[in-house]
Design a protein around this motif. Structure first.
Motif, PDB file in Angstrom:
ATOM      1  N   ASP A  27      60.818  -5.079 -26.857  1.00 28.01           N
ATOM      2  CA  ASP A  27      59.634  -5.905 -26.643  1.00 28.01           C
ATOM      3  C   ASP A  27      59.196  -6.437 -28.005  1.00 28.01           C
ATOM      4  OD1 ASP A  27      57.092  -6.933 -26.267  1.00 28.01           O
ATOM      5  OD2 ASP A  27      56.383  -5.249 -25.067  1.00 28.01           O
ATOM      6  N   GLU A  86      55.567  -5.912 -29.030  1.00 22.41           N
ATOM      7  CA  GLU A  86      55.339  -4.545 -29.501  1.00 22.41           C
ATOM      8  C   GLU A  86      55.927  -4.355 -30.901  1.00 22.41           C
ATOM      9  OE1 GLU A  86      57.059  -0.234 -28.279  1.00 22.41           O
ATOM     10  OE2 GLU A  86      56.239  -1.433 -26.636  1.00 22.41           O
ATOM     11  N   GLN A  87      57.098  -4.906 -31.126  1.00 23.38           N
ATOM     12  CA  GLN A  87      57.726  -4.825 -32.437  1.00 23.38           C
ATOM     13  C   GLN A  87      56.855  -5.525 -33.487  1.00 23.38           C
ATOM     14  OE1 GLN A  87      60.437  -3.153 -33.405  1.00 23.38           O
ATOM     15  NE2 GLN A  87      60.095  -3.837 -35.494  1.00 23.38           N
ATOM     16  N   GLU A  92      53.653  -5.901 -33.364  1.00 26.05           N
ATOM     17  CA  GLU A  92      52.474  -5.055 -33.583  1.00 26.05           C
ATOM     18  C   GLU A  92      52.796  -3.943 -34.576  1.00 26.05           C
ATOM     19  OE1 GLU A  92      49.843  -2.130 -30.815  1.00 26.05           O
ATOM     20  OE2 GLU A  92      50.289  -4.122 -29.990  1.00 26.05           O
ATOM     21  N   ARG A  93      53.977  -3.331 -34.413  1.00 26.32           N
ATOM     22  CA  ARG A  93      54.396  -2.277 -35.346  1.00 26.32           C
ATOM     23  C   ARG A  93      54.581  -2.834 -36.757  1.00 26.32           C
ATOM     24  NH1 ARG A  93      57.711  -0.199 -30.945  1.00 26.32           N
ATOM     25  NH2 ARG A  93      59.499  -1.265 -31.834  1.00 26.32           N
ATOM     26  N   GLN A 145      51.158  -3.329 -38.283  1.00 24.33           N
ATOM     27  CA  GLN A 145      50.573  -2.026 -38.602  1.00 24.33           C
ATOM     28  C   GLN A 145      51.207  -1.440 -39.858  1.00 24.33           C
ATOM     29  OE1 GLN A 145      51.196   0.152 -34.962  1.00 24.33           O
ATOM     30  NE2 GLN A 145      49.320  -0.631 -34.020  1.00 24.33           N
TER      31      GLN A 145
END
Length: 141
Positions: free
Chosen positions: A46, A49-50, A52-53, A56
């Motif tokens: 995803d 999601e990647q 977002e990581r 972060q």
């Protein structure tokens, strides 16, 4: 890194935080355009999601820039984990170039020569430390 470079990185990253998803998407577009073979390393993952990581991790690294004793072990472990994803030393050049291109596009006139140099220095530290971690994982295997 100098305290001034750390401040430049933090202040230039601040306006990008509310746009994290867009920045991450732009980064991966840059990365896969620059090096299409890297797309295979994200097997069915995803990408939101990647992204977002990624954001972060960038935020955490920037927060720890003035505390290398805390940052370096994190980067070493991150480099070790990335070996398992198929990342090799040559990939770090593509990632660095995509990051700088993304920052340049996102910050516009705010991406001055001095800001670019600060980010280049930071990415050099991150990449070298992650590669060191990756190489230690390979040697230990």
């Amino acid at each position: 890194m100098t305290p001034h470079q750390i401040q430049l990185i933090r202040s230039s990253f601040e306006p990008l935080k509310p746009l994290a998803a867009t920045v991450a998407e732009a980064f991966y577009t840059q990365l896969f355009t620059r090096d299409p073979a890297l797309r295979a390393l994200f097997r069915g993952g995803d990408m939101a999601e990647q992204g977002e990581r990624l954001m972060q991790m960038l935020s955490a690294a920037i927060e720890l820039l003035d505390r290398p004793g805390a940052l370096m072990p994190v980067l070493l472990r991150l480099g070790q984990r990335h070996v398992g994803y198929g990342v090799v030393d040559a990939h770090y050049d593509s990632v660095g170039a995509a990051l700088l291109d993304t920052l340049a596009a996102g910050l516009g006139d705010g991406f001055t020569v001095e800001v670019r140099e600060a980010w280049t220095t930071m990415y050099g530290v991150v990449a070298r430390t992650m590669m060191e971690g990756a190489n230690s994982a390979v040697l230990a295997a």
